[in-house]
Design an enzyme around this catalytic site. Structure first.
Site, PDB file in Angstrom:
ATOM      1  N   LYS A  78       0.453  -1.280  15.104  1.00  0.00           N
ATOM      2  CA  LYS A  78      -0.921  -1.667  15.438  1.00  0.00           C
ATOM      3  C   LYS A  78      -1.326  -2.967  14.756  1.00  0.00           C
ATOM      4  O   LYS A  78      -2.296  -3.608  15.167  1.00  0.00           O
ATOM      5  CB  LYS A  78      -1.901  -0.550  15.076  1.00  0.00           C
ATOM      6  CG  LYS A  78      -2.046  -0.279  13.590  1.00  0.00           C
ATOM      7  CD  LYS A  78      -3.024   0.852  13.315  1.00  0.00           C
ATOM      8  CE  LYS A  78      -3.163   1.138  11.832  1.00  0.00           C
ATOM      9  NZ  LYS A  78      -3.635  -0.010  11.053  1.00  0.00           N
ATOM     10  N   ASP A  79      -0.576  -3.394  13.730  1.00  0.00           N
ATOM     11  CA  ASP A  79      -0.888  -4.636  13.019  1.00  0.00           C
ATOM     12  C   ASP A  79      -0.135  -5.847  13.561  1.00  0.00           C
ATOM     13  O   ASP A  79      -0.382  -6.973  13.135  1.00  0.00           O
ATOM     14  CB  ASP A  79      -0.536  -4.497  11.524  1.00  0.00           C
ATOM     15  CG  ASP A  79      -1.392  -3.469  10.800  1.00  0.00           C
ATOM     16  OD1 ASP A  79      -2.546  -3.266  11.231  1.00  0.00           O
ATOM     17  OD2 ASP A  79      -0.910  -2.867   9.823  1.00  0.00           O
ATOM     18  N   ARG A  94     -13.366  -0.459   4.264  1.00  0.00           N
ATOM     19  CA  ARG A  94     -12.052  -1.066   4.066  1.00  0.00           C
ATOM     20  C   ARG A  94     -11.322  -0.351   2.937  1.00  0.00           C
ATOM     21  O   ARG A  94     -11.875   0.475   2.226  1.00  0.00           O
ATOM     22  CB  ARG A  94     -12.199  -2.561   3.706  1.00  0.00           C
ATOM     23  CG  ARG A  94     -12.713  -3.465   4.817  1.00  0.00           C
ATOM     24  CD  ARG A  94     -11.688  -3.741   5.889  1.00  0.00           C
ATOM     25  NE  ARG A  94     -10.388  -4.108   5.380  1.00  0.00           N
ATOM     26  CZ  ARG A  94     -10.046  -5.329   4.951  1.00  0.00           C
ATOM     27  NH1 ARG A  94     -10.929  -6.308   4.983  1.00  0.00           N
ATOM     28  NH2 ARG A  94      -8.817  -5.576   4.522  1.00  0.00           N
ATOM     29  N   SER A  99       0.838  -1.198   0.000  1.00  0.00           N
ATOM     30  CA  SER A  99       0.000   0.000   0.000  1.00  0.00           C
ATOM     31  C   SER A  99       0.875   1.250   0.000  1.00  0.00           C
ATOM     32  O   SER A  99       2.051   1.205   0.383  1.00  0.00           O
ATOM     33  CB  SER A  99      -0.919   0.012   1.225  1.00  0.00           C
ATOM     34  OG  SER A  99      -0.169   0.246   2.406  1.00  0.00           O
ATOM     35  N   ASN A 105      -7.291   1.205   1.320  1.00  0.00           N
ATOM     36  CA  ASN A 105      -6.221   2.103   1.740  1.00  0.00           C
ATOM     37  C   ASN A 105      -6.760   3.521   1.959  1.00  0.00           C
ATOM     38  O   ASN A 105      -7.944   3.787   1.738  1.00  0.00           O
ATOM     39  CB  ASN A 105      -5.056   2.079   0.738  1.00  0.00           C
ATOM     40  CG  ASN A 105      -5.506   2.454  -0.669  1.00  0.00           C
ATOM     41  OD1 ASN A 105      -6.375   3.299  -0.851  1.00  0.00           O
ATOM     42  ND2 ASN A 105      -4.907   1.841  -1.669  1.00  0.00           N
ATOM     43  N   VAL A 106      -5.893   4.408   2.393  1.00  0.00           N
ATOM     44  CA  VAL A 106      -6.320   5.770   2.724  1.00  0.00           C
ATOM     45  C   VAL A 106      -7.008   6.441   1.540  1.00  0.00           C
ATOM     46  O   VAL A 106      -8.082   7.047   1.684  1.00  0.00           O
ATOM     47  CB  VAL A 106      -5.116   6.608   3.202  1.00  0.00           C
ATOM     48  CG1 VAL A 106      -5.510   8.068   3.382  1.00  0.00           C
ATOM     49  CG2 VAL A 106      -4.555   6.053   4.506  1.00  0.00           C
ATOM     50  N   SER A 127     -13.240  -0.604  12.070  1.00  0.00           N
ATOM     51  CA  SER A 127     -12.715  -0.919  13.397  1.00  0.00           C
ATOM     52  C   SER A 127     -13.825  -1.026  14.435  1.00  0.00           C
ATOM     53  O   SER A 127     -14.592  -0.074  14.654  1.00  0.00           O
ATOM     54  CB  SER A 127     -11.716   0.168  13.807  1.00  0.00           C
ATOM     55  OG  SER A 127     -11.498   0.171  15.183  1.00  0.00           O
ATOM     56  N   LEU A 128     -13.897  -2.175  15.124  1.00  0.00           N
ATOM     57  CA  LEU A 128     -14.834  -2.309  16.236  1.00  0.00           C
ATOM     58  C   LEU A 128     -14.493  -1.339  17.360  1.00  0.00           C
ATOM     59  O   LEU A 128     -15.377  -0.829  18.051  1.00  0.00           O
ATOM     60  CB  LEU A 128     -14.805  -3.742  16.769  1.00  0.00           C
ATOM     61  CG  LEU A 128     -15.526  -4.815  15.948  1.00  0.00           C
ATOM     62  CD1 LEU A 128     -15.308  -6.184  16.571  1.00  0.00           C
ATOM     63  CD2 LEU A 128     -17.012  -4.521  15.833  1.00  0.00           C
ATOM     64  N   ARG A 129     -13.187  -1.108  17.556  1.00  0.00           N
ATOM     65  CA  ARG A 129     -12.740  -0.162  18.586  1.00  0.00           C
ATOM     66  C   ARG A 129     -13.337   1.211  18.344  1.00  0.00           C
ATOM     67  O   ARG A 129     -13.861   1.858  19.279  1.00  0.00           O
ATOM     68  CB  ARG A 129     -11.211  -0.088  18.552  1.00  0.00           C
ATOM     69  CG  ARG A 129     -10.608   1.007  19.420  1.00  0.00           C
ATOM     70  CD  ARG A 129      -9.115   1.138  19.157  1.00  0.00           C
ATOM     71  NE  ARG A 129      -8.814   1.536  17.791  1.00  0.00           N
ATOM     72  CZ  ARG A 129      -8.831   2.787  17.353  1.00  0.00           C
ATOM     73  NH1 ARG A 129      -9.142   3.786  18.165  1.00  0.00           N
ATOM     74  NH2 ARG A 129      -8.525   3.058  16.091  1.00  0.00           N
ATOM     75  N   ARG A 130     -13.266   1.686  17.110  1.00  0.00           N
ATOM     76  CA  ARG A 130     -13.843   2.990  16.790  1.00  0.00           C
ATOM     77  C   ARG A 130     -15.367   2.949  16.863  1.00  0.00           C
ATOM     78  O   ARG A 130     -15.996   3.906  17.310  1.00  0.00           O
ATOM     79  CB  ARG A 130     -13.390   3.433  15.391  1.00  0.00           C
ATOM     80  CG  ARG A 130     -11.927   3.822  15.323  1.00  0.00           C
ATOM     81  CD  ARG A 130     -11.477   4.046  13.894  1.00  0.00           C
ATOM     82  NE  ARG A 130     -10.083   4.477  13.811  1.00  0.00           N
ATOM     83  CZ  ARG A 130      -9.298   4.266  12.765  1.00  0.00           C
ATOM     84  NH1 ARG A 130      -9.775   3.599  11.710  1.00  0.00           N
ATOM     85  NH2 ARG A 130      -8.051   4.676  12.756  1.00  0.00           N
TER      86      ARG A 130
END
Length: 316
Positions: A85-86, A151, A15, A153-154, A131-134
């Site tokens: 984070k990955d 989903r 990416s 890339n940026v 993200s479940l966290r978000r």
């Protein structure tokens, strides 16, 4: 005995953001060691191949690192550059995280199509995040929002926002800054309001334990303060044992109490993916030398306060 070599091969995802990170490491190495030839090899990971499902539904750990670690173990590449984070807390035998580079801005940011704040979104507005966290933290702030998977890339995520698939999206500031997109940010979230992902904003360099040549050169890229914070956050994750299927977050930062006196402050959460149990939140503070213990103790506290029930429900 260190064997002298004139080339190092970096393994990375393909990416734009991953390549930015790999090239940043490459430039640092070539500045430190002008005689060294540094090459980059792109490797497609499982997480890159599956783009039509939320990460929480794919399951498993190491979705964005497994194939790169296999290339490292087989000596196809000499080091791997990851977003921390990955990276799972369990590292394959023979490998190590040998350096953690200085952290970029770790915050999550809110980006809306119309440039309006989160509190100004209309009721029922659609917000994109994978993200479940978000998701659980957004729901805690605005329970009326419709959260849909996002989903890619940026560039892809920003394009989907501009094309009207979402009223707003939530991304990491670090990736936006590295890609030169920070001017589109509508609203950064304070770390205590939207707790970042464990390791967010930090680049990790993984190497073979027995590769003295590479390890000797990589150690100069390690940033001690960042490494302390990431150690605490990953200790939290290790005790939790959770992956993408559980909304987990932990963020550590070093605070200056007085001249030459520093403290490590952690804040963490565990949430219910089904949104039936309120977010369990905690914090702690201690000396920098206690980073690992602080992260582990915070996780144990949250597990005692209901986190264990959430984990058992998810993994039953």
């Amino acid at each position: 005995m260190t064997t002298k070599r004139n080339k190092i091969v970096i393994g990375t995802r393909g990416s734009k953001l991953a390549l930015w990170q790999a090239n940043w490491v490459k430039d640092k190495l070539q500045t430190l060691y002008p005689e060294l030839k540094v090459e980059i090899e792109k490797i497609k990971t499982t997480g890159d191949k599956i783009l039509d499902a939320p990460l929480a539904k794919i399951g498993g750990k190491g979705l964005f690192v497994k194939e790169i670690e296999e290339a490292l173990l087989s000596k196809r590449v000499d080091l791997a550059v990851h977003s921390m984070k990955d990276v799972p807390t369990e590292i394959p035998e023979g490998l190590q995280i040998s350096a953690i580079c200085e952290r970029e801005d770790p915050r999550d940011v809110f980006i809306s199509k119309e440039g309006i704040l989160l509190k100004e979104l209309p009721q029922g507005a659609v917000v994109g995040t994978s993200s479940l966290r978000r998701t659980v933290q957004l729901k805690a702030l605005r329970s009326d929002l419709v959260i849909k998977p996002l989903r890619g890339n940026v560039d892809t995520r920003i394009r989907k926002l501009r094309e009207g698939e979402f009223h707003a999206i939530v991304l990491a500031m670090a990736g936006l800054k590295r890609m030169g997109f920070e001017d589109i940010v509508t609203q950064p979230f304070p770390e205590d309001l939207m707790i970042p992902a464990i390791g967010q904003g930090a680049i990790g360099i993984e190497t073979r334990i027995d590769d003295d040549f590479v390890n000797e050169r990589i150690k100069h890229l390690n940033h001690e303060e960042t490494a302390i914070c990431i150690t605490a956050e990953r200790a939290f994750l290790s005790v939790m044992g959770g992956g993408c299927q559980v909304p987990l977050a932990c963020h550590a930062r070093i605070i200056n109490l007085q001249p030459s006196a520093f403290s490590l402050k952690l804040v963490g959460i565990i949430g219910d993916p089904e949104d039936k149990i309120p977010i369990i939140r905690g914090s702690c503070e201690g000396s920098l030398s206690q980073a690992e213990r602080l992260g582990a103790d915070l996780a144990k506290e949250l597990l005692k306060r209901g986190g264990k029930e959430i984990l058992e429900k998810v993994y039953k």
